[in-house]
Design a protein around this motif. Structure first.
Motif, PDB file in Angstrom:
ATOM      1  N   PRO A  96      29.957  14.659  -3.194  1.00 57.72           N
ATOM      2  CA  PRO A  96      31.260  14.814  -4.586  1.00 57.72           C
ATOM      3  C   PRO A  96      32.654  14.453  -4.183  1.00 57.72           C
ATOM      4  O   PRO A  96      33.761  14.147  -4.498  1.00 57.72           O
ATOM      5  CB  PRO A  96      30.764  17.097  -4.559  1.00 57.72           C
ATOM      6  CG  PRO A  96      29.763  17.288  -4.505  1.00 57.72           C
ATOM      7  CD  PRO A  96      29.306  15.929  -3.840  1.00 57.72           C
ATOM      8  N   MET A  99      32.926  10.866  -5.127  1.00 57.64           N
ATOM      9  CA  MET A  99      33.071  10.608  -6.356  1.00 57.64           C
ATOM     10  C   MET A  99      34.589  11.571  -6.687  1.00 57.64           C
ATOM     11  O   MET A  99      34.794  11.022  -7.763  1.00 57.64           O
ATOM     12  CB  MET A  99      32.102  12.128  -7.080  1.00 57.64           C
ATOM     13  CG  MET A  99      30.629  11.114  -7.306  1.00 57.64           C
ATOM     14  SD  MET A  99      30.808   9.787  -8.537  1.00 57.64           S
ATOM     15  CE  MET A  99      31.819   9.571  -9.698  1.00 57.64           C
ATOM     16  N   SER A 100      35.018  11.662  -5.915  1.00 63.41           N
ATOM     17  CA  SER A 100      36.415  11.880  -6.325  1.00 63.41           C
ATOM     18  C   SER A 100      37.162  11.179  -6.115  1.00 63.41           C
ATOM     19  O   SER A 100      38.532  10.764  -6.942  1.00 63.41           O
ATOM     20  CB  SER A 100      37.151  12.998  -5.154  1.00 63.41           C
ATOM     21  OG  SER A 100      37.292  11.863  -3.548  1.00 63.41           O
ATOM     22  N   TYR A 103      38.482   9.687 -10.238  1.00 62.22           N
ATOM     23  CA  TYR A 103      39.045  11.013 -10.554  1.00 62.22           C
ATOM     24  C   TYR A 103      40.535  10.555 -11.531  1.00 62.22           C
ATOM     25  O   TYR A 103      40.568  11.053 -12.785  1.00 62.22           O
ATOM     26  CB  TYR A 103      39.928  11.998  -9.947  1.00 62.22           C
ATOM     27  CG  TYR A 103      38.568  12.825  -9.032  1.00 62.22           C
ATOM     28  CD1 TYR A 103      37.243  13.249  -9.997  1.00 62.22           C
ATOM     29  CD2 TYR A 103      38.567  14.132  -8.827  1.00 62.22           C
ATOM     30  CE1 TYR A 103      35.685  13.969  -9.355  1.00 62.22           C
ATOM     31  CE2 TYR A 103      37.984  15.301  -7.696  1.00 62.22           C
ATOM     32  CZ  TYR A 103      36.768  15.285  -8.501  1.00 62.22           C
ATOM     33  OH  TYR A 103      35.166  16.280  -7.807  1.00 62.22           O
ATOM     34  N   ASP A 107      40.496  11.331 -15.747  1.00 64.89           N
ATOM     35  CA  ASP A 107      41.968  11.917 -16.523  1.00 64.89           C
ATOM     36  C   ASP A 107      42.856  12.076 -17.490  1.00 64.89           C
ATOM     37  O   ASP A 107      43.729  12.806 -17.135  1.00 64.89           O
ATOM     38  CB  ASP A 107      41.584  12.889 -14.616  1.00 64.89           C
ATOM     39  CG  ASP A 107      42.724  12.553 -14.174  1.00 64.89           C
ATOM     40  OD1 ASP A 107      43.331  11.396 -14.427  1.00 64.89           O
ATOM     41  OD2 ASP A 107      43.000  12.874 -12.529  1.00 64.89           O
ATOM     42  N   MET A 144      26.545  18.539  -8.896  1.00 65.73           N
ATOM     43  CA  MET A 144      28.066  17.921  -9.893  1.00 65.73           C
ATOM     44  C   MET A 144      29.558  18.498  -9.351  1.00 65.73           C
ATOM     45  O   MET A 144      29.177  19.726  -9.806  1.00 65.73           O
ATOM     46  CB  MET A 144      27.375  17.238 -11.407  1.00 65.73           C
ATOM     47  CG  MET A 144      27.097  16.255 -10.836  1.00 65.73           C
ATOM     48  SD  MET A 144      26.959  14.971 -12.588  1.00 65.73           S
ATOM     49  CE  MET A 144      28.186  14.575 -13.031  1.00 65.73           C
ATOM     50  N   LEU A 148      34.066  16.953 -11.636  1.00 69.74           N
ATOM     51  CA  LEU A 148      34.013  15.747 -11.965  1.00 69.74           C
ATOM     52  C   LEU A 148      33.016  15.857 -13.499  1.00 69.74           C
ATOM     53  O   LEU A 148      33.986  15.201 -14.528  1.00 69.74           O
ATOM     54  CB  LEU A 148      32.534  15.252 -10.728  1.00 69.74           C
ATOM     55  CG  LEU A 148      32.036  14.156 -11.675  1.00 69.74           C
ATOM     56  CD1 LEU A 148      32.835  12.774 -11.909  1.00 69.74           C
ATOM     57  CD2 LEU A 148      30.637  13.347 -10.312  1.00 69.74           C
ATOM     58  N   ARG A 151      35.660  15.820 -16.493  1.00 65.91           N
ATOM     59  CA  ARG A 151      35.860  14.958 -16.555  1.00 65.91           C
ATOM     60  C   ARG A 151      34.998  14.076 -17.655  1.00 65.91           C
ATOM     61  O   ARG A 151      35.735  13.310 -18.533  1.00 65.91           O
ATOM     62  CB  ARG A 151      36.389  13.358 -15.327  1.00 65.91           C
ATOM     63  CG  ARG A 151      37.840  14.422 -14.884  1.00 65.91           C
ATOM     64  CD  ARG A 151      37.648  13.727 -13.594  1.00 65.91           C
ATOM     65  NE  ARG A 151      38.722  14.111 -13.564  1.00 65.91           N
ATOM     66  CZ  ARG A 151      39.171  15.477 -12.125  1.00 65.91           C
ATOM     67  NH1 ARG A 151      38.962  16.061 -12.174  1.00 65.91           N
ATOM     68  NH2 ARG A 151      41.172  14.978 -12.268  1.00 65.91           N
TER      69      ARG A 151
END
Length: 202
Positions: A96, A99-100, A103, A107, A144, A148, A151
């Protein structure tokens, strides 16, 4: 399957045109990845693994034959700058924290700062860029973050289309067996039932 009078491919295509990020989840072998690539064959793809890093999205410095280093953009950057969809396959297997990096591209800000290369201008997403994700939520290590998940505007469960299996020539007896096993899986009697990939292999 039908989605409001549309086929699954038409549905994904329409979501792309509406710039709606979609998360497709379900058991392995239900052709989640194939569905996205059938709808958007030019998509950039990042394969999710536990060791996927931010550089797999953003890019990295690459040594050239003369010994110098050259910055090479990653698939997230190329997708944003060309207005092309990005498919993150097995997204739930990626840490995670890694995965940022997506973002700010998902968004509404539609921009990306690449701190690994301060000389790289801010990346602005062009029209046509949208992120699609696929995952098996029951895979070992799958996780997840809420940040995330929020989004992705649409979360769609993908299961095997038995009529498609039949039209592709899979024997009806095997389809019946697979459907029965899937029913047992839903009751918690099995961990995993065979899906379209296994039926086609058989």
């Amino acid at each position: 399957p039908e989605f409001g009078g549309m086929t699954d491919v038409q549905f994904v295509t329409k979501a792309h045109r509406a710039s709606m990020p979609v998360l497709l989840y379900g058991p392995p072998g239900t052709r989640k990845t194939a569905l996205v690539l059938a709808a958007m064959p030019d998509s950039y793809v990042v394969g999710g693994r536990s060791d996927t890093e931010a550089s797999d999205f953003l890019g990295s410095w690459t040594q050239q034959p003369d010994g110098n280093y050259l910055w090479v953009d990653g698939p997230l950057v190329r997708a944003m700058e060309t207005g092309t969809p990005l498919l993150i396959d097995e997204i739930a297997l990626i840490d995670p924290r890694t995965m940022s990096v997506v973002y700010s591209a998902m968004d509404g800000r539609d921009r990306l700062e690449i701190t690994a290369n301060p000389d790289r201008p801010t990346v602005e997403a062009k029209s046509g860029f949208v992120v699609f994700g696929t995952c098996n939520p029951h895979a070992p290590g799958a996780i997840m973050s809420e940040a995330l998940l929020s989004r992705f505007q649409l979360h769609i469960e993908v299961r095997t289309d038995w009529s498609l299996a039949l039209s592709l020539g899979v024997d009806t007896k095997i389809i019946t067996v697979a459907r029965n096993l899937t029913s047992r899986e839903a009751k918690g009697e099995l961990r995993q039932a065979p899906q379209l990939r296994e039926l086609l292999t058989y």
